[in-house]
Scaffold this motif. Structure first.
Motif, PDB file in Angstrom:
ATOM      1  N   LYS A  17       0.853  -1.282   0.023  1.00 47.07           N
ATOM      2  CA  LYS A  17       0.096   0.023  -0.080  1.00 47.07           C
ATOM      3  C   LYS A  17       0.636   1.301  -0.111  1.00 47.07           C
ATOM      4  CE  LYS A  17      -3.608  -0.968  -1.219  1.00 47.07           C
ATOM      5  NZ  LYS A  17      -4.276   0.018  -2.302  1.00 47.07           N
ATOM      6  N   VAL A  18       2.003   1.109   0.661  1.00 48.94           N
ATOM      7  CA  VAL A  18       2.855   2.244   0.620  1.00 48.94           C
ATOM      8  C   VAL A  18       3.366   2.433  -0.937  1.00 48.94           C
ATOM      9  CG1 VAL A  18       5.412   3.166   1.294  1.00 48.94           C
ATOM     10  CG2 VAL A  18       3.946   1.812   2.852  1.00 48.94           C
ATOM     11  N   ALA A  19       3.659   1.681  -1.645  1.00 48.62           N
ATOM     12  CA  ALA A  19       4.042   1.681  -3.003  1.00 48.62           C
ATOM     13  C   ALA A  19       2.749   2.300  -3.671  1.00 48.62           C
ATOM     14  CB  ALA A  19       4.573   0.234  -3.500  1.00 48.62           C
ATOM     15  N   ASP A  20       1.549   1.682  -3.522  1.00 45.39           N
ATOM     16  CA  ASP A  20       0.336   2.090  -4.211  1.00 45.39           C
ATOM     17  C   ASP A  20       0.314   3.993  -4.155  1.00 45.39           C
ATOM     18  OD1 ASP A  20      -0.078  -0.295  -5.245  1.00 45.39           O
ATOM     19  OD2 ASP A  20      -1.806  -0.697  -3.919  1.00 45.39           O
ATOM     20  N   GLN A  21       0.242   4.075  -3.016  1.00 42.40           N
ATOM     21  CA  GLN A  21       0.297   5.394  -2.634  1.00 42.40           C
ATOM     22  C   GLN A  21       1.192   6.503  -3.191  1.00 42.40           C
ATOM     23  OE1 GLN A  21      -1.239   6.094   2.024  1.00 42.40           O
ATOM     24  NE2 GLN A  21      -0.552   3.827   1.578  1.00 42.40           N
ATOM     25  N   LEU A  27       0.816  10.538  -9.725  1.00 38.59           N
ATOM     26  CA  LEU A  27      -0.021  10.786 -10.664  1.00 38.59           C
ATOM     27  C   LEU A  27      -0.877  12.090 -10.136  1.00 38.59           C
ATOM     28  CD1 LEU A  27      -2.099  10.135 -13.247  1.00 38.59           C
ATOM     29  CD2 LEU A  27      -3.228   8.426 -11.540  1.00 38.59           C
ATOM     30  N   ASP A  28      -1.179  12.175  -9.210  1.00 40.35           N
ATOM     31  CA  ASP A  28      -1.968  13.446  -8.766  1.00 40.35           C
ATOM     32  C   ASP A  28      -1.320  14.554  -8.850  1.00 40.35           C
ATOM     33  OD1 ASP A  28      -4.141  11.933  -8.217  1.00 40.35           O
ATOM     34  OD2 ASP A  28      -4.065  12.111  -5.964  1.00 40.35           O
ATOM     35  N   SER A  29      -0.011  14.665  -8.847  1.00 38.69           N
ATOM     36  CA  SER A  29       0.726  15.644  -8.682  1.00 38.69           C
ATOM     37  C   SER A  29       1.017  16.430 -10.185  1.00 38.69           C
ATOM     38  CB  SER A  29       2.475  15.447  -7.897  1.00 38.69           C
ATOM     39  OG  SER A  29       1.980  15.055  -6.640  1.00 38.69           O
ATOM     40  N   LEU A  30       1.246  15.286 -11.189  1.00 44.04           N
ATOM     41  CA  LEU A  30       1.220  15.445 -12.554  1.00 44.04           C
ATOM     42  C   LEU A  30      -0.270  16.189 -12.916  1.00 44.04           C
ATOM     43  CD1 LEU A  30       3.014  12.247 -13.665  1.00 44.04           C
ATOM     44  CD2 LEU A  30       3.817  14.572 -13.416  1.00 44.04           C
ATOM     45  N   PHE A 256      -4.228  -0.782 -10.594  1.00 41.67           N
ATOM     46  CA  PHE A 256      -4.794   0.640 -10.698  1.00 41.67           C
ATOM     47  C   PHE A 256      -3.791   1.547 -10.470  1.00 41.67           C
ATOM     48  CE2 PHE A 256      -9.257  -1.100  -9.055  1.00 41.67           C
ATOM     49  CZ  PHE A 256      -9.192  -1.819 -10.226  1.00 41.67           C
ATOM     50  N   SER A 257      -3.096   1.529  -9.276  1.00 38.01           N
ATOM     51  CA  SER A 257      -2.436   2.499  -8.842  1.00 38.01           C
ATOM     52  C   SER A 257      -1.001   3.107  -9.736  1.00 38.01           C
ATOM     53  CB  SER A 257      -1.774   2.338  -7.495  1.00 38.01           C
ATOM     54  OG  SER A 257      -2.945   2.378  -6.629  1.00 38.01           O
ATOM     55  N   LEU A 346      -5.037   9.356  -5.123  1.00 39.25           N
ATOM     56  CA  LEU A 346      -4.145   9.263  -4.040  1.00 39.25           C
ATOM     57  C   LEU A 346      -5.119   8.479  -2.737  1.00 39.25           C
ATOM     58  CD1 LEU A 346      -1.846   8.700  -2.006  1.00 39.25           C
ATOM     59  CD2 LEU A 346      -2.009  11.188  -1.443  1.00 39.25           C
ATOM     60  N   SER A 347      -6.399   8.903  -2.690  1.00 38.06           N
ATOM     61  CA  SER A 347      -7.422   8.474  -1.612  1.00 38.06           C
ATOM     62  C   SER A 347      -7.649   7.168  -2.007  1.00 38.06           C
ATOM     63  CB  SER A 347      -8.286   9.628  -1.471  1.00 38.06           C
ATOM     64  OG  SER A 347      -9.130   9.602  -2.739  1.00 38.06           O
ATOM     65  N   THR A 348      -7.842   6.938  -3.407  1.00 34.80           N
ATOM     66  CA  THR A 348      -8.179   5.508  -3.701  1.00 34.80           C
ATOM     67  C   THR A 348      -7.136   4.383  -3.301  1.00 34.80           C
ATOM     68  OG1 THR A 348      -7.229   5.368  -6.019  1.00 34.80           O
ATOM     69  CG2 THR A 348      -9.371   6.458  -5.708  1.00 34.80           C
ATOM     70  N   ALA A 349      -5.851   4.808  -3.221  1.00 36.22           N
ATOM     71  CA  ALA A 349      -4.802   3.661  -2.991  1.00 36.22           C
ATOM     72  C   ALA A 349      -4.850   3.532  -1.219  1.00 36.22           C
ATOM     73  CB  ALA A 349      -3.469   4.484  -3.363  1.00 36.22           C
ATOM     74  N   GLN A 350      -5.447   4.023  -0.492  1.00 34.71           N
ATOM     75  CA  GLN A 350      -5.573   4.181   0.897  1.00 34.71           C
ATOM     76  C   GLN A 350      -6.321   3.081   1.548  1.00 34.71           C
ATOM     77  OE1 GLN A 350      -5.714   8.382   1.751  1.00 34.71           O
ATOM     78  NE2 GLN A 350      -3.785   8.702   1.465  1.00 34.71           N
ATOM     79  N   SER A 351      -7.751   3.035   0.973  1.00 35.72           N
ATOM     80  CA  SER A 351      -8.673   2.301   1.696  1.00 35.72           C
ATOM     81  C   SER A 351      -9.471   1.919   0.595  1.00 35.72           C
ATOM     82  CB  SER A 351      -9.189   3.220   2.562  1.00 35.72           C
ATOM     83  OG  SER A 351     -10.073   2.258   3.456  1.00 35.72           O
TER      84      SER A 351
END
Length: 376
Positions: A17-21, A27-30, A256-257, A346-351
């Motif tokens: 999950k660390v890697a996913d986030q 991606l979000d920053s881009l 996905f991530s 990012l929030s999708t990768a958390q939970s």
């Protein structure tokens, strides 16, 4: 008739999950600077090291290492003594997307071939499997207690698992609860187990689902001091069942991530979930699974399949025709329908990617429901 089904979840601090986030934070920053960015960022984390690789095509100018450090810090890895922290060594090798792949995407086709699944069930109000939602609630509670500093012994890594007892296909009770949480060495195992039972399990799982026969395994090995990437290498996309439906549905294999929405691995799964949820929301079916498949460079899905698990109220041909009328399932159409050029990932990768009301693909269009009911 009795049956059992098990789902697991992991905390934000689990290595995968660390890697996913990290991948989704990039991606979000881009997307914040260039909504048309293309990204396929893969991350691996290990003891005191993080490496990001993959393909990026963007006009954005970002400091990848700073994004990575901020993400690691936000997860809770700030102590170098854990063997992984925001001070760990970071390397980045991102390059431009292959022109052969880009050619198909430029023509508004799918960025790859593949098959994607969406699923919904009436077991919960959010149309998600109960076993997954309970296991997710446990790991979310562990994270909440740690981040709000309600105790001083929890560390970021952790897992949960729920085995649900079904009677005649209906959830009846929780058969087994498994919780493993990384901890500081000072806490006694007896105290840890008592706190997890009282502050996590009993506060999270409805008492009506717990019986005298329910079994509990809390840190069953007895010790979980060394955890996170220092104990187990993490890799983007290795928790695809946790990310989706907890094993209740098929999975096409694509993670996905780190992938922007031109990658149907991600976006078509979101669309398929929206379709399946719409079908179940109609009240006609208890469960629905939708498969979409694509060919690289081709705009529309090459096939659509709907499984309603034996409830044949509308034949599949009519359901598929309804789907094709109601949804634009081209990559461009999916992106526009669900606003997938925004930095929301990012929030999708958390939970988990499904079952959260704030995600656009979780919102049901009542007009589509009405149109489905009209052909039933």
């Amino acid at each position: 008739m009795k049956s059992y089904f098990t789902s697991e979840s992991v905390t934000k601090g689990h290595p995968d999950k660390v890697a996913d986030q990290i991948s989704d934070a990039i991606l979000d920053s881009l997307l914040e600077q260039d909504p048309y960015s293309r990204c396929a960022a893969e991350t691996t984390v290990e003891k005191d090291k993080c490496h990001v690789m993959g393909e990026v095509t963007t006009k954005a100018k970002v400091d990848y290492k700073e994004i990575i450090r901020n993400t690691i810090r936000s997860i809770g890895y700030t102590d170098p003594s854990l063997g992984f922290s925001d001070q760990s060594e970071i390397s980045v090798t991102l390059h431009t997307q292959s022109p052969d792949i880009a050619m198909g995407v430029d023509n508004e086709g799918a960025g790859d071939q593949g098959l994607m699944f969406g699923y919904a069930t009436n077991e919960t109000e959010v149309l998600m499997p109960l076993s997954l939602m309970l296991s997710r609630a446990l790991t979310d509670k562990l994270t909440e207690l740690r981040e709000t500093k309600q105790n001083g012994w929890m560390e970021p890594d952790g897992k949960s698992q729920i085995t649900l007892l079904y009677k005649n296909g209906v959830p009846y009770a929780v058969d087994t609860v498994v919780v493993s949480i990384q901890h500081k060495k000072e806490i006694e195992l007896e105290d840890l187990r008592r706190e997890v039972m009282e502050k996590v399990i009993k506060e999270t799982i409805p008492s009506c689902l717990l019986t005298p026969e329910t079994k509990y395994f809390i840190n069953p090995t007895g010790r979980f001091v060394l955890g996170g990437p220092a104990a187990d290498t993490g890799l983007t996309g290795r928790k695809i069942i946790v990310d989706t439906y907890g094993g209740h549905a098929h999975h096409g294999g694509g993670a996905f991530s780190g992938k922007d929405a031109t990658k149907v691995d991600r976006s078509a799964c979101y669309a398929a979930r929206n379709i399946a949820a719409t079908i179940v929301k109609s009240g006609l079916y208890k469960r629905a699974e939708v498969q979409l498949s694509y060919a690289i460079g081709v705009k529309d899905p090459v096939s659509i399949h709907v499984d309603t698990f034996g409830e044949d109220k509308i034949n599949e041909e009519k359901l598929v025709n309804w789907i094709r009328r109601e949804w634009d399932l081209s990559p461009k159409g999916i992106i526009e329908t669900f606003s997938l050029r925004s930095p929301i990932f990012l929030s999708t990768a958390q939970s988990g990617h499904f079952g959260h009301s704030e995600f656009s693909w979780e919102k049901i269009d009542e007009k589509k429901v009405e149109n489905l009911l009209s052909i039933s």
